[in-house]
Design an enzyme around this catalytic site. Structure first.
Site, PDB file in Angstrom:
ATOM      1  N   CYS A 120       0.889  -1.150  -0.026  1.00  9.19           N
ATOM      2  CA  CYS A 120       0.117   0.222   0.045  1.00  9.19           C
ATOM      3  C   CYS A 120       0.793   1.177   0.121  1.00  9.19           C
ATOM      4  O   CYS A 120       0.309   2.302  -0.607  1.00  9.19           O
ATOM      5  CB  CYS A 120      -0.862  -0.137   1.191  1.00  9.19           C
ATOM      6  SG  CYS A 120      -2.083  -1.387   1.095  1.00  9.19           S
ATOM      7  N   HIS A 139      -9.242   3.022  -2.782  1.00 11.72           N
ATOM      8  CA  HIS A 139      -7.669   2.746  -2.112  1.00 11.72           C
ATOM      9  C   HIS A 139      -7.075   1.954  -3.384  1.00 11.72           C
ATOM     10  O   HIS A 139      -7.084   0.675  -3.125  1.00 11.72           O
ATOM     11  CB  HIS A 139      -8.003   2.182  -0.772  1.00 11.72           C
ATOM     12  CG  HIS A 139      -6.365   1.653  -0.225  1.00 11.72           C
ATOM     13  ND1 HIS A 139      -5.208   2.034  -0.675  1.00 11.72           N
ATOM     14  CD2 HIS A 139      -6.271   0.495   0.798  1.00 11.72           C
ATOM     15  CE1 HIS A 139      -4.271   1.646  -0.140  1.00 11.72           C
ATOM     16  NE2 HIS A 139      -4.796   0.474   0.643  1.00 11.72           N
ATOM     17  N   CYS A 194      -0.443   2.270   6.621  1.00 10.87           N
ATOM     18  CA  CYS A 194      -0.112   0.981   7.118  1.00 10.87           C
ATOM     19  C   CYS A 194       0.264   0.376   5.816  1.00 10.87           C
ATOM     20  O   CYS A 194      -0.338   0.382   4.859  1.00 10.87           O
ATOM     21  CB  CYS A 194      -1.419   0.297   7.944  1.00 10.87           C
ATOM     22  SG  CYS A 194      -2.877   0.240   6.965  1.00 10.87           S
TER      23      CYS A 194
END
Length: 378
Positions: free
Chosen positions: A90, A330, A362
């Protein structure tokens, strides 16, 4: 003597709903080429000189996102330019920014194009041929914990953060995103390819429907689809340049990249990763939480953002004030750079030169990445 590094000229596609949205039939490499062409038209001043490299973040660089996506995108865009694709899941495109900044600060380069892309419609999560290592599992039994399960683990640890509180935060994300879109806050950062706005923002928020949802990952859990980020397609782009490059671009504002840190937690508490990375950064810079005017914390799950805010004592009114990933979307490899673009625009629109901002995420496997930047003006 090291140079300074500046982030400028952020641009992104709207974020689309995976499998059902505008980009479900669009290859991610083609989407990146489209965004580069749009960027050249949108910011002709900075394109007077080509970048020296293209660094693209991608969480699952295989299939249509494989074969060193960055280099293929450079070739496909008609640029005489090398390219490298990097992966920290991510945080991949935030790492693209920090890697570019380190090279500019060291004097190795002066102008680097950075990007991020993910098609969650077309490339399976964990990859097409995901396989767990028995040796790694023996050394760390929780190494491969799915992210949804990690959210429930964090929720159990922070039981005082109730499901209702998580739903409050998710509703806030949608409402603030809708307000920001209506106020034109996102207009300058979006290239309206096929769609004009992010596909997930839903207002008015149906709190009754939100409360009725079954837990998404565990029958007795508290994390639902409403309090999780959605599967998303999208791409992001920007530049990291030295001071001369910023001045020559003609752009009035930039983010000076001051520091970037990484941290780690147990893989089964993945969402807590921003806590150690941010603490490390603040300590190294001699800063307190209150010194940061604007925070962009990726909303993988409501619970992990709320836990990080609690542990770091971050005032809610400084966090994700234009909404976050639960509403915006996302697209894994693109999200870190999306935080940078929004951080830049928030600081320009609502704060003063010299004010500090942080972008943090995160990361699957139990990591956190935190970047510190300062708004500067000519």
């Amino acid at each position: 003597m090291s140079s300074k590094a500046y982030f400028v000229a952020g641009l992104r596609t709207p974020f689309g709903r995976a499998f059902k949205g505008a980009y479900r039939d669009v290859r991610p490499d083609d989407l990146m080429v489209e965004l580069i062409r749009a960027h050249q038209n949108c910011y002709p001043g900075i394109w007077q000189a080509l970048p020296e490299d293209l660094i693209v973040g991608c969480a699952y660089p295989e299939g249509e996102q494989g074969y060193n996506l960055a280099r293929m995108v450079a070739v496909g865009s008609g640029m005489e330019l090398p390219g490298i694709t990097i992966n920290r899941l991510c945080a991949s495109s935030l790492d693209a920014v920090s890697s570019a900044a380190a090279r500019v600060r060291a004097g190795f380069d002066t102008r680097i194009l950075v990007g991020g892309v993910e098609s969650m419609s077309r490339i399976p999560r964990r990859g097409a041929n995901f396989s767990e290592s028995e040796k790694i599992r023996a050394a760390c039994p929780v190494a491969y914990t799915p992210n949804g399960d990690t959210a429930e683990k964090v929720a159990a640890r922070y039981a005082q953060i109730t499901r209702t509180m998580q739903e409050d935060f998710a509703a806030r994300s949608h409402e603030l995103a809708d307000e920001a879109i209506s106020a034109g806050c996102y207009a300058s950062q979006i290239h309206p390819f096929l769609i004009e706005r992010d596909e997930f923002v839903r207002v008015p928020v149906d709190r009754a429907k939100m409360a009725s949802l079954a837990p998404a990952f565990r029958d007795d859990g508290v994390v639902t689809a409403a309090t999780s980020s959605p599967l998303t397609d999208g791409a992001t782009l920007g530049w990291v340049v030295d001071e001369q490059g910023w001045q020559e671009s003609g752009l009035p504002h930039a983010l000076e990249i001051l520091d970037c840190t990484v941290g780690h937690v147990s893989p089964d508490e993945m969402g807590l990763g921003p806590i150690p990375s941010t603490r490390r950064l603040l300590k190294r810079q001699g800063l307190e939480t209150g010194c940061i005017a604007a925070w962009e914390i990726n909303e993988a799950f409501a619970i992990q953002v709320l836990a990080a805010m609690q542990e770091l004592a971050i005032p809610p009114h400084r966090v994700n004030t234009w909404g976050g990933a639960m509403a915006i979307g996302h697209p894994l490899g693109a999200s870190g750079l999306r935080l940078m673009i929004t951080l830049h625009d928030r600081l320009v629109r609502e704060h003063q030169p010299g004010d500090l901002g942080i972008a943090t995420l995160c990361v699957g496997g139990g990591q956190g990445v935190t970047l510190l930047a300062r708004l500067v003006a000519r």
